[in-house]
Design a protein around this motif. Structure first.
Motif, mmCIF file in Angstrom:
data_model
loop_
_atom_site.group_PDB
_atom_site.id
_atom_site.type_symbol
_atom_site.label_atom_id
_atom_site.label_comp_id
_atom_site.label_asym_id
_atom_site.label_seq_id
_atom_site.Cartn_x
_atom_site.Cartn_y
_atom_site.Cartn_z
ATOM 1 N N THR A 30 20.743 -60.205 -2.701
ATOM 2 C CA THR A 30 21.106 -59.115 -1.782
ATOM 3 C C THR A 30 22.072 -58.127 -2.426
ATOM 4 N N LYS A 31 22.563 -58.435 -3.613
ATOM 5 C CA LYS A 31 23.618 -57.626 -4.222
ATOM 6 C C LYS A 31 23.181 -56.858 -5.466
ATOM 7 N N VAL A 32 22.111 -57.305 -6.116
ATOM 8 C CA VAL A 32 21.714 -56.653 -7.371
ATOM 9 C C VAL A 32 21.111 -55.280 -7.109
ATOM 10 N N GLU A 33 21.322 -54.372 -8.052
ATOM 11 C CA GLU A 33 20.822 -53.006 -7.899
ATOM 12 C C GLU A 33 19.518 -52.766 -8.651
ATOM 13 N N ALA A 34 19.151 -53.674 -9.521
ATOM 14 C CA ALA A 34 17.925 -53.499 -10.316
ATOM 15 C C ALA A 34 16.708 -53.371 -9.402
ATOM 16 N N GLU A 35 15.714 -52.631 -9.864
ATOM 17 C CA GLU A 35 14.497 -52.417 -9.068
ATOM 18 C C GLU A 35 13.606 -53.650 -9.054
ATOM 19 N N THR A 36 13.701 -54.468 -10.109
ATOM 20 C CA THR A 36 12.830 -55.638 -10.256
ATOM 21 C C THR A 36 13.657 -56.906 -10.423
ATOM 22 N N ILE A 37 13.276 -57.949 -9.685
ATOM 23 C CA ILE A 37 13.899 -59.257 -9.825
ATOM 24 C C ILE A 37 12.876 -60.209 -10.423
ATOM 25 N N VAL A 38 13.194 -60.781 -11.571
ATOM 26 C CA VAL A 38 12.359 -61.827 -12.151
ATOM 27 C C VAL A 38 12.987 -63.147 -11.726
ATOM 28 N N LEU A 39 12.319 -63.851 -10.819
ATOM 29 C CA LEU A 39 12.876 -65.070 -10.250
ATOM 30 C C LEU A 39 12.327 -66.279 -11.002
ATOM 31 N N LYS A 86 12.280 -54.209 -3.149
ATOM 32 C CA LYS A 86 12.287 -54.509 -4.588
ATOM 33 C C LYS A 86 11.011 -55.232 -5.016
ATOM 34 N N ARG A 87 10.725 -55.146 -6.298
ATOM 35 C CA ARG A 87 9.598 -55.893 -6.851
ATOM 36 C C ARG A 87 10.122 -57.244 -7.324
ATOM 37 N N VAL A 88 9.508 -58.319 -6.829
ATOM 38 C CA VAL A 88 9.914 -59.667 -7.214
ATOM 39 C C VAL A 88 8.790 -60.298 -8.028
ATOM 40 N N LEU A 89 9.108 -60.684 -9.261
ATOM 41 C CA LEU A 89 8.117 -61.263 -10.166
ATOM 42 C C LEU A 89 8.390 -62.744 -10.362
ATOM 43 N N LEU A 90 7.329 -63.542 -10.323
ATOM 44 C CA LEU A 90 7.416 -64.973 -10.596
ATOM 45 C C LEU A 90 6.745 -65.245 -11.945
ATOM 46 N N PRO A 91 7.443 -65.802 -12.913
ATOM 47 C CA PRO A 91 6.835 -66.065 -14.226
ATOM 48 C C PRO A 91 5.622 -66.975 -14.151
ATOM 49 N N ASP A 92 5.587 -67.889 -13.181
ATOM 50 C CA ASP A 92 4.423 -68.753 -12.982
ATOM 51 C C ASP A 92 4.205 -68.914 -11.483
ATOM 52 N N VAL A 93 3.147 -68.296 -10.967
ATOM 53 C CA VAL A 93 2.909 -68.314 -9.518
ATOM 54 C C VAL A 93 2.456 -69.683 -9.025
ATOM 55 N N THR A 94 2.112 -70.584 -9.942
ATOM 56 C CA THR A 94 1.704 -71.934 -9.516
ATOM 57 C C THR A 94 2.898 -72.879 -9.401
ATOM 58 N N ALA A 95 4.081 -72.432 -9.822
ATOM 59 C CA ALA A 95 5.280 -73.279 -9.719
ATOM 60 C C ALA A 95 5.689 -73.350 -8.257
ATOM 61 N N ASP A 96 5.504 -74.503 -7.656
ATOM 62 C CA ASP A 96 5.711 -74.658 -6.211
ATOM 63 C C ASP A 96 6.649 -75.837 -5.964
#
Length: 303
Positions: free
Chosen positions: A47-56, A73-83
């Motif tokens: 909730t605090k970062v100003e970057a446009e993209t978050i790599v979670l 914001k755009r949120v990117l997951l390096p592996d979408v199968t990681a559950d």
């Protein structure tokens, strides 16, 4: 590896991105992350970062939480199968039945390790670091705690004035840790303090010198005058423990304390997701709106 790290740093600047990592992911990923923490810390920082993209760098529910709290914001997951298997171990139908049975007396308390669909039908979210504070602040006399029965029962013991309804769910990694594992580790290291995550079964937490969140375990070990510790949580936490305490010794309670989903997050995948022009995590506006309220309430009650 250094070349990959340099490429990640370059792309991160070019794309106005910030990298967030959970303590349980691979050491090399934690090393290059801008923010490393437990579920609460990552939710708060999102909730605090100003970057446009978050790599979670974590499992899917963490990415969902970041997107829900930052819909623009755009949120990117390096592996979408990681559950997270536990994230699916409750049902919307059961939540509705409990509400019908208890009416306004019940608060549905949803551990953040859950799907957005479960959050959307809950009253408030919690993490292991803030669950006691949040649940104690609720006016409702009845608590339906989902999806983790172990964390729920741990909190219930500290709040006997409230009636708890538990859900039959739990983290596969933490539930595999047994009291026998702690006893065996203590035989090998009798002077060690036992630090346990409350996702472990009650018989394990009862043996702890300290039971608490991943960040709590790190803080306890860092502040302690002890030199040896038995760690009963996912082994990724060892990286930060050793970074902050190079002169102390840490031993796993069990060799099984490894989350295969968290370990799917690698430097190569972080680089790959930054290289692509994916739109990122996509969720319906209705779902995000419904799931936002319990997450927001969690952050408000925790501060």
């Amino acid at each position: 590896m250094k070349e990959i790290q340099e490429q990640i740093m370059r792309l991160k600047k070019e794309k106005n991105a910030v990298i967030m990592a959970h303590y349980y992911v691979d050491d090399a990923v934690q090393e290059i992350a801008d923010y490393v923490g437990d579920s609460y810390y990552l939710s708060d920082m999102a909730t605090k970062v100003e970057a446009e993209t978050i790599v979670l760098c974590g499992v899917s529910f963490m990415g969902e939480s970041a997107k829900i709290l930052n819909p623009g914001k755009r949120v990117l997951l390096p592996d979408v199968t990681a559950d997270c298997p536990m994230a699916h171990m409750a049902s919307v139908e059961k939540v509705r039945r409990v509400r019908e049975d208890y009416g306004d007396d019940v608060a549905v308390v949803c551990y953040v390790n859950s799907t957005a669909a479960l959050k959307s039908v809950s009253d408030v979210c919690v993490t292991s670091s803030n669950a006691l504070k949040v649940v104690k602040a609720l006016p409702n006399p009845v608590i339906y705690f989902i999806p983790d029965k172990h964390l729920g029962s741990y909190i219930a013991k500290k709040l006997p004035e409230k009636k708890f309804i538990f859900n039959d769910g739990g983290c596969p990694v933490h539930t595999m840790i047994r009291p026998e594992d702690i006893h065996e580790a203590l035989k090998a290291h009798p002077a060690a303090k036992v630090l346990v995550h409350p996702e472990c079964p009650e018989a394990v937490t009862e043996l702890a010198d300290y039971a608490g969140s991943t960040s709590g375990i790190i803080d306890y070990a860092t502040a302690s005058e002890a030199d040896e510790f038995i760690i009963a949580t996912e082994l990724g936490v060892m990286y930060e423990l050793k970074q902050k305490n190079p002169d102390k010794s840490f031993y796993p309670a069990s060799a099984l304390q490894i989350c295969e989903d968290m370990k799917k997050i690698t430097l190569d995948k972080v680089l790959s997701v930054l290289n692509r022009d994916d739109v990122g995590l996509d969720m319906t506006e209705e779902l995000m709106e419904k799931a936002h309220a319990p997450l927001k309430r969690m952050l408000e009650l925790s501060r």
